[in-house]
Design a protein around this motif. Structure first.
Motif: not given
Length: 72
Positions: A1-28
């Protein structure tokens, strides 16, 4: 599942960050790294942005970026 699919009130743990380069760096740089716990506060009416709480602060993430964040 991705963070986009989560409903308000949910607590989740990040498993993986896709993407590469500047986008991945900005998220991190925002504090979204593997293993961190994320609470989904709100999702805007049209789904963009997603408001989350991570590492004790509030953050708004674009829908496109939220799709790159895999959670469980």
């Amino acid at each position: 599942m991705t963070l986009k699919e989560m409903k308000p009130g949910a607590t989740v743990t990040v498993v993986k960050i896709s993407g590469e380069g500047a986008i991945k760096r900005r998220i991190m740089d925002m504090g979204l790294t593997k293993g961190v716990e994320v609470f989904v506060r709100k999702v805007a009416p049209l789904g963009d942005p997603v408001e989350i709480t991570v590492r004790g602060y509030e953050l708004s993430v674009r829908k496109a970026d939220a799709e790159l964040i895999e959670v469980k």
